[in-house]
Design a protein around this motif. Sequence first.
Motif, mmCIF file in Angstrom:
data_model
loop_
_atom_site.group_PDB
_atom_site.id
_atom_site.type_symbol
_atom_site.label_atom_id
_atom_site.label_comp_id
_atom_site.label_asym_id
_atom_site.label_seq_id
_atom_site.Cartn_x
_atom_site.Cartn_y
_atom_site.Cartn_z
ATOM 1 N N GLN A 37 -26.667 1.157 -41.039
ATOM 2 C CA GLN A 37 -25.449 1.225 -39.834
ATOM 3 C C GLN A 37 -25.395 2.714 -39.224
ATOM 4 O O GLN A 37 -25.152 2.595 -37.761
ATOM 5 N N VAL A 38 -26.031 3.767 -39.892
ATOM 6 C CA VAL A 38 -26.640 5.096 -38.653
ATOM 7 C C VAL A 38 -27.497 4.831 -37.285
ATOM 8 O O VAL A 38 -27.151 5.590 -36.843
ATOM 9 N N ALA A 39 -28.265 3.812 -38.107
ATOM 10 C CA ALA A 39 -29.203 3.496 -37.143
ATOM 11 C C ALA A 39 -28.772 2.827 -35.403
ATOM 12 O O ALA A 39 -29.134 3.042 -34.816
ATOM 13 N N GLU A 40 -28.017 1.986 -35.800
ATOM 14 C CA GLU A 40 -26.910 0.965 -35.396
ATOM 15 C C GLU A 40 -26.212 1.487 -34.106
ATOM 16 O O GLU A 40 -26.435 1.619 -33.280
ATOM 17 N N GLU A 41 -25.399 2.971 -34.939
ATOM 18 C CA GLU A 41 -24.535 3.456 -33.945
ATOM 19 C C GLU A 41 -26.065 4.342 -33.179
ATOM 20 O O GLU A 41 -25.496 4.805 -32.346
ATOM 21 N N ASN A 42 -26.383 5.023 -33.730
ATOM 22 C CA ASN A 42 -27.445 5.841 -32.865
ATOM 23 C C ASN A 42 -28.257 5.559 -31.850
ATOM 24 O O ASN A 42 -28.438 5.595 -30.409
ATOM 25 N N LEU A 43 -28.789 3.710 -32.348
ATOM 26 C CA LEU A 43 -29.165 3.171 -31.068
ATOM 27 C C LEU A 43 -27.630 2.717 -29.803
ATOM 28 O O LEU A 43 -27.850 2.412 -28.381
ATOM 29 N N ALA A 44 -26.841 2.456 -30.471
ATOM 30 C CA ALA A 44 -25.445 2.057 -29.481
ATOM 31 C C ALA A 44 -25.202 3.587 -28.763
ATOM 32 O O ALA A 44 -25.277 3.619 -27.592
ATOM 33 N N GLY A 45 -25.250 5.104 -29.746
ATOM 34 C CA GLY A 45 -25.740 5.656 -29.020
ATOM 35 C C GLY A 45 -26.103 6.609 -28.072
ATOM 36 O O GLY A 45 -25.600 5.822 -26.114
ATOM 37 N N LYS A 46 -27.025 5.504 -27.735
ATOM 38 C CA LYS A 46 -28.702 6.139 -27.051
ATOM 39 C C LYS A 46 -28.253 5.232 -25.577
ATOM 40 O O LYS A 46 -28.708 5.224 -24.363
ATOM 41 N N TRP A 47 -27.886 3.809 -25.581
ATOM 42 C CA TRP A 47 -27.306 3.097 -25.227
ATOM 43 C C TRP A 47 -26.854 2.832 -24.171
ATOM 44 O O TRP A 47 -26.896 3.351 -22.586
ATOM 45 N N ILE A 48 -25.141 3.982 -24.648
ATOM 46 C CA ILE A 48 -24.281 4.307 -23.881
ATOM 47 C C ILE A 48 -24.159 5.465 -22.792
ATOM 48 O O ILE A 48 -24.401 5.368 -22.129
ATOM 49 N N ALA A 49 -25.250 6.012 -23.378
ATOM 50 C CA ALA A 49 -26.110 7.657 -23.236
ATOM 51 C C ALA A 49 -26.642 7.326 -21.243
ATOM 52 O O ALA A 49 -26.420 7.734 -20.277
ATOM 53 N N GLY A 50 -27.402 6.027 -22.054
ATOM 54 C CA GLY A 50 -28.177 5.533 -20.957
ATOM 55 C C GLY A 50 -27.515 5.190 -19.948
ATOM 56 O O GLY A 50 -27.956 5.662 -18.326
ATOM 57 N N ILE A 51 -26.719 4.224 -19.935
ATOM 58 C CA ILE A 51 -25.951 3.708 -18.803
ATOM 59 C C ILE A 51 -25.310 4.897 -18.445
ATOM 60 O O ILE A 51 -25.539 5.330 -16.633
ATOM 61 N N ALA A 52 -25.009 5.655 -18.824
ATOM 62 C CA ALA A 52 -23.996 7.441 -18.650
ATOM 63 C C ALA A 52 -24.826 7.927 -18.135
ATOM 64 O O ALA A 52 -24.284 8.389 -16.764
ATOM 65 N N PHE A 53 -25.981 7.819 -17.562
ATOM 66 C CA PHE A 53 -26.516 8.574 -17.122
ATOM 67 C C PHE A 53 -27.437 8.285 -15.605
ATOM 68 O O PHE A 53 -27.118 8.774 -14.834
ATOM 69 N N THR A 54 -27.181 6.697 -15.523
ATOM 70 C CA THR A 54 -27.063 6.034 -14.362
ATOM 71 C C THR A 54 -26.196 6.044 -13.682
ATOM 72 O O THR A 54 -26.061 6.668 -12.142
ATOM 73 N N PHE A 55 -25.646 6.324 -13.733
ATOM 74 C CA PHE A 55 -23.997 6.542 -13.233
ATOM 75 C C PHE A 55 -23.431 7.817 -12.875
ATOM 76 O O PHE A 55 -22.981 8.278 -11.883
ATOM 77 N N PHE A 56 -24.212 8.527 -14.060
ATOM 78 C CA PHE A 56 -24.102 10.357 -13.738
ATOM 79 C C PHE A 56 -24.581 10.633 -11.912
ATOM 80 O O PHE A 56 -24.794 11.013 -11.820
ATOM 81 N N ILE A 57 -25.871 10.167 -11.774
ATOM 82 C CA ILE A 57 -27.077 9.874 -10.598
ATOM 83 C C ILE A 57 -26.437 9.357 -9.826
ATOM 84 O O ILE A 57 -26.629 9.246 -8.565
ATOM 85 N N ALA A 58 -25.794 8.253 -10.174
ATOM 86 C CA ALA A 58 -24.793 7.948 -8.918
ATOM 87 C C ALA A 58 -23.930 8.415 -8.382
ATOM 88 O O ALA A 58 -24.072 8.246 -7.281
#
Length: 340
Positions: A8-29
């Motif tokens: 569960q921790v691994a899945e949460e970390n993966l989901a967190g990185k996924w959200i962070a990656g999307i957020a990063f692209t919108f931040f640059i946008a």
Amino acid sequence: MSSLTQKQVAEENLAGKWIAGIAFTFFIALLGYILAMVPGFDRVGQLACAIIIAVIYRQIFGYPETVRTGITFSSKKLLRLAIILYGLKLNIDVVLHDGLGLLARDALVITFAILLTIWLAKVLKADKMISLLLGVGTGVCGAAAIAAVAPIVKSKDEDTAIGVGIIALMGTVFAIAYTILRPFLPLEALDYGIWSGISLHELAHVAIAADLAGKDALAIALLAKLGRVFLLVPICFIFIFMMKRKNKDSEQNAKVEFPWFLLGFILLSILGSYVFGHSIPVSDTVMQGIYTITTWLLTAAMVGLGLNVSLKDLRSRALKPLIAMTVTSICLSILAYFIV
């Protein structure tokens, strides 16, 4: 229980990185949006500004590997969603009723732009993929056309980003050049609008150039441009057919993935043309909001692509395609001028 918790921790970390990656692209946008407000950069636009920032970030800090999954999601999935929503900008009814005469000229300039760019690429020994994308972007509708064709011809993300960046920047240069030339051209306002609509790269570039000549010129310019957007669908299917023929005898890459997002593009074009605002009331404010969301999605997707660009490769691979595209754009402007 412990192993379940670790999972569960691994899945949460993966989901967190996924959200962070999307957020990063919108931040640059967002940074691109802010930069586009600066005098001078306001002519370049949010899309090109965001790509420039993404490319610069990559050269200074490297690719943000920890959030790759989210960035990849933006550059793949959000890009397709943006193309689907882009279909709402195409009013099929207007094109078919008022723009049929322009469609023939649109088809001519699209064919001319793609074939000339490919031929010049051969002469200059330029990168074939980048040149092809630039030919499509020049002929059809800029970044949206490149984004639609790229998965069909199996373009690398880096090549797609280079193509989009060049088309956005050069399209802006040509739009500004049109506004400078306007007072010196022996063209009536409507003819100038048609000239802009059938020769400039993006809808935004057409709007910049044609607005100078008045509302009627702007309306006919956008109609001419929408005809080119309308022809994006058959062009994509032509490329699908060509790719299948090219790979039919090859085991490797024999399958050409059908671009299902094109069906979404067609569906929303139909809904926007015949349903929304007709059978289903939709206010201009709501439609404008959807257009804004589309712009942000497309910008975030292009940030994801821009992060894959290496300036070392850009110098070695993009110069000759840029020359080919520039020559094509000049020739296209001349051709369009004489067929108005």
